[in-house]
Design an enzyme around this catalytic site. Structure first.
Site, PDB file in Angstrom:
ATOM      1  N   ASP A  56      33.921  17.108 -28.847  1.00  9.75           N
ATOM      2  CA  ASP A  56      33.257  15.853 -29.184  1.00  9.75           C
ATOM      3  C   ASP A  56      33.057  15.028 -27.915  1.00  9.75           C
ATOM      4  O   ASP A  56      34.024  14.730 -27.203  1.00  9.75           O
ATOM      5  CB  ASP A  56      34.092  15.060 -30.192  1.00  9.75           C
ATOM      6  N   ASN A  80      23.432   6.363 -26.681  1.00  8.13           N
ATOM      7  CA  ASN A  80      22.302   6.095 -27.571  1.00  8.13           C
ATOM      8  C   ASN A  80      21.972   4.617 -27.639  1.00  8.13           C
ATOM      9  O   ASN A  80      20.791   4.222 -27.616  1.00  8.13           O
ATOM     10  CB  ASN A  80      22.614   6.617 -28.977  1.00  8.13           C
ATOM     11  N   ASP A  93      19.646  12.690 -26.489  1.00  8.11           N
ATOM     12  CA  ASP A  93      19.250  14.078 -26.758  1.00  8.11           C
ATOM     13  C   ASP A  93      19.321  14.922 -25.490  1.00  8.11           C
ATOM     14  O   ASP A  93      19.757  16.084 -25.531  1.00  8.11           O
ATOM     15  CB  ASP A  93      17.833  14.110 -27.320  1.00  8.11           C
ATOM     16  N   GLU A 139      27.292  14.392 -32.063  1.00  8.68           N
ATOM     17  CA  GLU A 139      27.760  14.858 -30.752  1.00  8.68           C
ATOM     18  C   GLU A 139      28.949  15.793 -30.868  1.00  8.68           C
ATOM     19  O   GLU A 139      29.652  16.050 -29.890  1.00  8.68           O
ATOM     20  CB  GLU A 139      28.132  13.652 -29.867  1.00  8.68           C
TER      21      GLU A 139
END
Length: 334
Positions: A212, A220, A229, A255
């Site tokens: 993770d 973001n 992305d 993620e």
């Protein structure tokens, strides 16, 4: 019955071989009985051989899971059968050529279908040319037959080719994450079930790592989802660089990723996790230049764990790594 129906829905080639095989059995058997009863032994024996071969091919496909060789086998014997029926019955046997064209392009790959269809058409026409009025009443009739077969074959080829491309695209969409190209949750579930079955049957060791990215929401929020992305795509590339070819990477969601490691133990999981963290720390940067890190939780497949418990243990270890300060690894099995 539900299992059989589910298998037919999930495997297009198996469903086509089964359907065509059953239709051949139902459709050809009356002709075989009629022609044997009429004393037409060659055609009757050919029909009987086609029926028996169809049944055996369907049974083989179901038992083995192999749909390529049964399709090729049926294409071969149906092509030979179409030629023999046309040579023996003349005009009345030519109509089976159109059935053969449809069968070939539905069951075997388009190029192989084209070869089988053209070979049969050439053989029938060559026999008809050498034996005037035995197959065709005239050269004009033979030319009409060739043109209609070619048109039917062209349409079938285009349809089969486009259908195969679309099925491949749909399969890719159904099994891969569209952004990163790794397996999606559906694929992961299937692969974990296979790993558990192999572990029980062959006494193989498997490990699981849940990865993770740390503080990914900030990326973001501050730089936009496009930047996020790009981080995910580069992260997958970095993980693949340090993994073995046998390791399988999946995107669990957002993620969070899962790495399935065959032939693993605690030491090898620790080593792989350390290499991943080092590669990510060295290569991945946020748009502002800050390093990207990853927290990892791992677990070995123990005893008779099911998929959900195995994944749950690894996921809990990943959250423990987060609580320990992030960019950490916790590998523990229960």
């Amino acid at each position: 019955m539900r299992t059989l129906w589910s298998k037919l829905k999930d495997d297009f080639q198996l469903s086509m071989i089964t359907l065509v095989g059953l239709l051949a059995i139902v459709g050809i058997t009356p002709y075989a009985v009629y022609r044997l009863g009429e004393g037409s032994w060659l055609v009757g024996a050919t029909d009987t051989f086609l029926v028996v071969s169809s049944l055996l091919a369907v049974l083989y496909a179901w038992r083995s899971g192999d749909t390529i060789r049964p399709g090729q086998f049926l294409a071969l014997i149906y092509s030979v059968g179409a030629f023999l029926v046309a040579a023996k019955l003349g005009v009345n046997g030519l109509f089976w050529m159109y059935v053969l064209i449809l069968f070939n392009f539905f069951v075997v790959p388009p190029l192989q279908s084209l070869v089988a269809t053209m070979s049969t058409l050439i053989a029938i026409c060559a026999y008809g040319w050498l034996h005037p009025e035995q197959v065709f009443a005239s050269r004009y009739q033979m030319a009409s037959f060739v043109v209609t077969c070619l048109l039917c074959g062209l349409f079938a080829f285009v349809f089969a080719f486009r259908g195969r491309v679309q099925r491949r695209q749909l399969s890719r969409l159904a099994t891969l994450d569209p952004l990163t190209g790794v397996g999606n949750r559906r694929t992961m579930d299937s692969e974990l079930d296979i790993a558990i079955a192999d572990s029980r049957r062959y006494d193989l060791n498997f490990g699981l790592l849940v990865l993770d990215l740390d503080h990914f929401k900030q990326v973001n929020d501050q730089f936009g989802h496009a930047a996020g992305d790009q981080v995910l795509v580069r992260f997958v590339a970095a993980v693949r660089d340090v993994c073995r070819p046998s390791d399988r990477l999946f995107r669990l969601g957002g993620e969070e990723f899962v790495l399935l490691v065959p032939k693993a133990d605690d030491a090898s999981l620790q080593t792989i996790a350390r290499h991943i963290q080092q590669r990510v720390r060295e290569q991945l940067r946020r748009p502002d230049g800050a390093p990207v890190t990853v927290s990892i939780g791992g677990s070995l497949l123990m005893g008779r764990q099911n998929r959900d418990n195995w994944l749950k243990v690894a996921d809990e270890n990943m959250y423990e790594a987060k609580r320990a300060g992030r960019d950490q690894t916790v590998i523990r099995s229960y």
